[in-house]
Design an enzyme around this catalytic site. Structure first.
Site, PDB file in Angstrom:
ATOM      1  N   HIS A 181      63.046  64.068  69.201  1.00 50.92           N
ATOM      2  CA  HIS A 181      63.376  63.355  67.964  1.00 50.92           C
ATOM      3  C   HIS A 181      64.834  63.620  67.650  1.00 50.92           C
ATOM      4  O   HIS A 181      65.282  64.771  67.692  1.00 50.92           O
ATOM      5  CB  HIS A 181      62.493  63.843  66.808  1.00 50.92           C
ATOM      6  CG  HIS A 181      62.509  62.936  65.620  1.00 50.92           C
ATOM      7  ND1 HIS A 181      63.604  62.832  64.795  1.00 50.92           N
ATOM      8  CD2 HIS A 181      61.584  62.073  65.125  1.00 50.92           C
ATOM      9  CE1 HIS A 181      63.349  61.949  63.832  1.00 50.92           C
ATOM     10  NE2 HIS A 181      62.130  61.477  64.010  1.00 50.92           N
ATOM     11  N   GLU A 218      62.581  59.245  60.216  1.00 52.46           N
ATOM     12  CA  GLU A 218      63.296  58.054  60.666  1.00 52.46           C
ATOM     13  C   GLU A 218      63.442  57.029  59.545  1.00 52.46           C
ATOM     14  O   GLU A 218      64.324  56.179  59.574  1.00 52.46           O
ATOM     15  CB  GLU A 218      62.513  57.450  61.833  1.00 52.46           C
ATOM     16  CG  GLU A 218      63.234  56.455  62.676  1.00 52.46           C
ATOM     17  CD  GLU A 218      62.421  56.169  63.929  1.00 52.46           C
ATOM     18  OE1 GLU A 218      61.726  55.139  63.952  1.00 52.46           O
ATOM     19  OE2 GLU A 218      62.464  56.991  64.858  1.00 52.46           O
ATOM     20  N   ARG A 232      66.900  56.454  58.025  1.00 54.72           N
ATOM     21  CA  ARG A 232      67.738  55.453  58.696  1.00 54.72           C
ATOM     22  C   ARG A 232      67.227  54.046  58.419  1.00 54.72           C
ATOM     23  O   ARG A 232      68.009  53.112  58.213  1.00 54.72           O
ATOM     24  CB  ARG A 232      67.774  55.721  60.198  1.00 54.72           C
ATOM     25  CG  ARG A 232      68.658  56.903  60.575  1.00 54.72           C
ATOM     26  CD  ARG A 232      68.570  57.206  62.066  1.00 54.72           C
ATOM     27  NE  ARG A 232      67.373  57.967  62.383  1.00 54.72           N
ATOM     28  CZ  ARG A 232      66.696  57.850  63.522  1.00 54.72           C
ATOM     29  NH1 ARG A 232      67.087  56.991  64.446  1.00 54.72           N
ATOM     30  NH2 ARG A 232      65.635  58.590  63.748  1.00 54.72           N
ATOM     31  N   ARG A 265      64.085  56.462  69.812  1.00 59.27           N
ATOM     32  CA  ARG A 265      64.366  57.886  69.660  1.00 59.27           C
ATOM     33  C   ARG A 265      65.040  58.499  70.884  1.00 59.27           C
ATOM     34  O   ARG A 265      65.909  59.366  70.753  1.00 59.27           O
ATOM     35  CB  ARG A 265      63.066  58.631  69.345  1.00 59.27           C
ATOM     36  CG  ARG A 265      62.545  58.311  67.959  1.00 59.27           C
ATOM     37  CD  ARG A 265      61.177  58.904  67.704  1.00 59.27           C
ATOM     38  NE  ARG A 265      60.787  58.699  66.319  1.00 59.27           N
ATOM     39  CZ  ARG A 265      59.617  59.083  65.815  1.00 59.27           C
ATOM     40  NH1 ARG A 265      58.723  59.676  66.588  1.00 59.27           N
ATOM     41  NH2 ARG A 265      59.332  58.859  64.545  1.00 59.27           N
ATOM     42  N   HIS A 302      59.606  66.643  70.339  1.00 56.06           N
ATOM     43  CA  HIS A 302      58.821  66.104  69.231  1.00 56.06           C
ATOM     44  C   HIS A 302      57.419  65.671  69.633  1.00 56.06           C
ATOM     45  O   HIS A 302      56.456  65.995  68.953  1.00 56.06           O
ATOM     46  CB  HIS A 302      59.566  64.927  68.621  1.00 56.06           C
ATOM     47  CG  HIS A 302      58.917  64.359  67.398  1.00 56.06           C
ATOM     48  ND1 HIS A 302      58.517  65.141  66.327  1.00 56.06           N
ATOM     49  CD2 HIS A 302      58.583  63.079  67.075  1.00 56.06           C
ATOM     50  CE1 HIS A 302      57.974  64.371  65.396  1.00 56.06           C
ATOM     51  NE2 HIS A 302      57.989  63.128  65.832  1.00 56.06           N
ATOM     52  N   HIS A 303      57.282  64.935  70.726  1.00 50.19           N
ATOM     53  CA  HIS A 303      55.980  64.348  71.058  1.00 50.19           C
ATOM     54  C   HIS A 303      55.801  64.342  72.567  1.00 50.19           C
ATOM     55  O   HIS A 303      56.709  63.959  73.309  1.00 50.19           O
ATOM     56  CB  HIS A 303      55.899  62.916  70.525  1.00 50.19           C
ATOM     57  CG  HIS A 303      54.527  62.327  70.530  1.00 50.19           C
ATOM     58  ND1 HIS A 303      53.699  62.369  69.431  1.00 50.19           N
ATOM     59  CD2 HIS A 303      53.826  61.694  71.492  1.00 50.19           C
ATOM     60  CE1 HIS A 303      52.553  61.765  69.712  1.00 50.19           C
ATOM     61  NE2 HIS A 303      52.605  61.356  70.963  1.00 50.19           N
ATOM     62  N   ARG A 306      57.735  56.829  72.299  1.00 50.69           N
ATOM     63  CA  ARG A 306      56.848  56.482  71.181  1.00 50.69           C
ATOM     64  C   ARG A 306      57.659  55.972  70.007  1.00 50.69           C
ATOM     65  O   ARG A 306      58.631  56.608  69.585  1.00 50.69           O
ATOM     66  CB  ARG A 306      56.031  57.706  70.745  1.00 50.69           C
ATOM     67  CG  ARG A 306      55.116  57.411  69.569  1.00 50.69           C
ATOM     68  CD  ARG A 306      54.312  58.623  69.169  1.00 50.69           C
ATOM     69  NE  ARG A 306      55.129  59.713  68.648  1.00 50.69           N
ATOM     70  CZ  ARG A 306      55.609  59.763  67.404  1.00 50.69           C
ATOM     71  NH1 ARG A 306      55.394  58.760  66.562  1.00 50.69           N
ATOM     72  NH2 ARG A 306      56.335  60.784  67.011  1.00 50.69           N
TER      73      ARG A 306
END
Length: 581
Positions: free
Chosen positions: A373, A386, A389, A410, A515-516, A555
């Site tokens: 991220h 996010e 933004r 991302r 992050h993921h 993602r």
């Protein structure tokens, strides 16, 4: 199997067995409330147990202190603030949680409550005995968003469900979800005049994942997203606000009113719904393996922090354990260039389930697809949503200049940030953006924002060239007001909702962090686990970040909560069908 009454549901923020250490205990003075001594109790915080002690003298609590804990640096102050509140008010009922540290605050309050109960003689300091072997219709592993959805759905339709959570609290990474839940063709969108379609949502998700996504899983998630929003609302969720996240053509990210963070709202809603449906939730219950008989999943082995191990036999097993973003060894195993990266993940996201499913020859897919991220505070690992933004903020480097499209995906934005001096950048916005998104108030209360009355003043505080930053903001505002978009980096006009011309101005330093984890156990559209031969593993289901294929190579923001809720609910229904309920 008849549904059994649940008997071991405990308050969310209490461990199953509080540990009490009593020093110099005296008999309770006549007419006083508490027994003298030092009373220590424990409750589950965000990253582990919070142990605190209360000292009682003359029947009154005279002091309190934290003995040990594992919370983040920005959450630690909340612990002492709660203790100080209690010492001032002498009432647990009057304690308020500290904004931005809700989980830590509630854990501290729970530990105080337990210590007081011990001091009154209303609770035992001895650990509870280990649980006996048990059986149920469906056992769910993991009480994050996916597990709570699966358990709630199955239990509400008549199954006896045991939900096992390794941590002392529910939620997992869902607690930290900020952006919202992506869904298309919803009643909420229609009421707000937003035009969107399932087809566009599908195309956006496939494009965002570089078409590495499993098309069937994506199509299924998209087509069930609207009904899932309706279901969550029926459980008490507030999804009345809709915003736009990077990679989405239209506004489809559903979140609480005012743009508040989704996770801290949704987890309590789902936890309550699960309990109301009769789910038997066991915290601090560490699954060590899934039991296999004749190729079928028939239960789990459990180790409990209150002593001993036991077995839960079940007709179906649902894996909802999350990803492996907090397991640096596993991350580096699949993607060496992420060595040394920080993480936004909670400490329980260690990928335990991938070892358990080997005996079933389960297929693992896209394990090397690990997302960073781009806007994480380097000093404490806090992710800045996010949506900041999406509501109009820009990104600037130490030279005071923009360097990319803030609404890029991302992975692209993360790479752009790493290319800047110092490998971090500043997320910059004005008062109008702050007023547009409630989540920003939490960042302000945590002291994360640098503020300046003008761009030049802000630049001075950040140590960057004032003329350069002022020119950057003026140029951006000109593009925004033209209505034709950003010719420098390709930010679209509908991704520039407001000019940055209302002081004061704010900035927060950010950089990428893990992050993921997008890869995981292969499933089909029924959330059934698939083996390496392409067959279904009998009795075994999976949902959420532990699975792979939905997100492909990247993602999109808002798709994680969609994924866990859609496929969590599907897993519950599929397990019901499998056991004939």
């Amino acid at each position: 199997m008849n549904k059994k009454p649940f008997f071991i549901i405990v308050p969310t923020f209490l461990v199953l067995a509080a540990i009490a250490i009593v020093i110099g205990v005296k008999a309770r003075p006549a007419g006083e409330t508490y027994n003298d001594g030092v009373w220590t109790a424990s409750a589950a915080g965000r990253n582990g147990p919070i142990n605190l002690s209360l000292t009682v003298q003359g029947g009154k609590v005279v002091s309190g202190e934290i003995v040990s804990e594992e919370e983040t640096d920005f959450a630690k102050p909340a612990e002492q603030k709660i203790i100080d509140q209690f010492l001032k008010t002498k009432s647990v009922d009057k304690l308020d949680t500290v904004s931005g540290a809700t989980i830590t605050s509630k854990a501290t309050i729970s530990a105080i409550s337990m210590a007081l109960a011990l001091a009154k003689g209303e609770a035992s300091s001895a650990p509870a005995s280990a649980l006996a072997d048990e059986s149920c219709d469906i056992v769910v592993i993991g009480a994050g968003g996916a597990g709570l959805c699966a358990a709630t759905e199955a239990s509400s339709k008549g199954a006896h469900v045991i939900l096992l959570e390794k941590m002392g609290i529910a939620g997992g990474n869902t607690n930290s979800a900020t952006g919202g839940l992506n869904a298309s063709e919803t009643k909420i969108q229609a009421g707000l005049g937003i035009t969107d379609s399932n087809e566009q949502y599908y195309q956006d998700t496939m494009k965002g994942g570089y078409n590495l996504n499993d098309p069937d899983l994506v199509r299924n998630m998209v087509e069930k997203s609207s009904e899932t929003v309706d279901w969550l609302i029926s459980l008490g969720a507030d999804l009345s606000d809709v915003g736009k996240m990077a990679g989405s053509t239209n506004s489809r990210t559903h979140r609480p009113q005012g743009g508040a963070a989704i996770g801290v709202h949704l987890v309590p809603v789902l936890e309550k719904a699960a309990k109301d449906a009769g789910v038997e939730i066991r915290y601090n219950s560490i699954v060590t393996d899934i039991i296999e008989e004749n190729g079928k999943a028939v239960g789990v082995n459990v180790s409990s922090t209150n002593g001993g191990s036991y077995v839960v036999k079940a007709e179906a097993v649902i894996i909802a354990t999350g990803g492996f973003g907090a397991n640096p060894d596993m991350v580096v195993k699949y993607k060496e260039d992420l060595a040394g990266f920080g993480t936004t993940n909670h400490k329980g996201a260690t990928g335990d389930a991938f070892a358990w499913v080997q005996k079933f020859d389960a297929e693992l897919v896209q394990m090397d697809q690990i997302q960073t991220h781009p806007t994480v505070v380097p000093s404490n690992g806090l992710m800045i949503t996010e949506a900041v933004r999406g509501n109009g903020a820009i990104m600037v480097n130490r030279e005071g200049k923009r360097f990319g499209n803030e609404m890029a995906t991302r992975d692209v934005m993360s790479a752009d940030v790493l290319a800047q001096t110092g490998k971090t950048a500043y997320l910059l916005f004005d008062q109008s953006v702050r007023e547009s998104l409630k989540a920003i108030e939490g960042y302000a209360k945590k002291g994360l924002l640098t503020e300046g009355a003008t761009p030049a003043e802000l630049a001075g505080k950040l140590g960057m060239d004032a003329a350069a930053l002022t020119a950057t903001i003026n140029t951006y505002n000109g593009y925004q007001k033209s209505g034709s978009g950003d010719p420098d980096f390709g930010r679209k006009a509908n991704e520039m909702p407001r000019a940055l011309d209302k002081g004061p101005y704010y900035a927060v330093e950010v950089g990428p962090a893990i992050h993921h984890t997008m890869g995981g156990i292969k499933i089909n559209t029924k959330a059934q686990v698939i083996n390496k031969s392409g067959g279904v593993v009998p009795g075994l289901f999976a949902a959420g970040e532990v699975t792979g294929g939905v997100h492909g190579g990247n993602r999109l923001g808002g798709n994680a909560v969609a994924d866990i809720c859609v496929y969590g609910k599907i897993a519950g229904d599929s397990a019901l069908a499998y056991i004939g309920k």
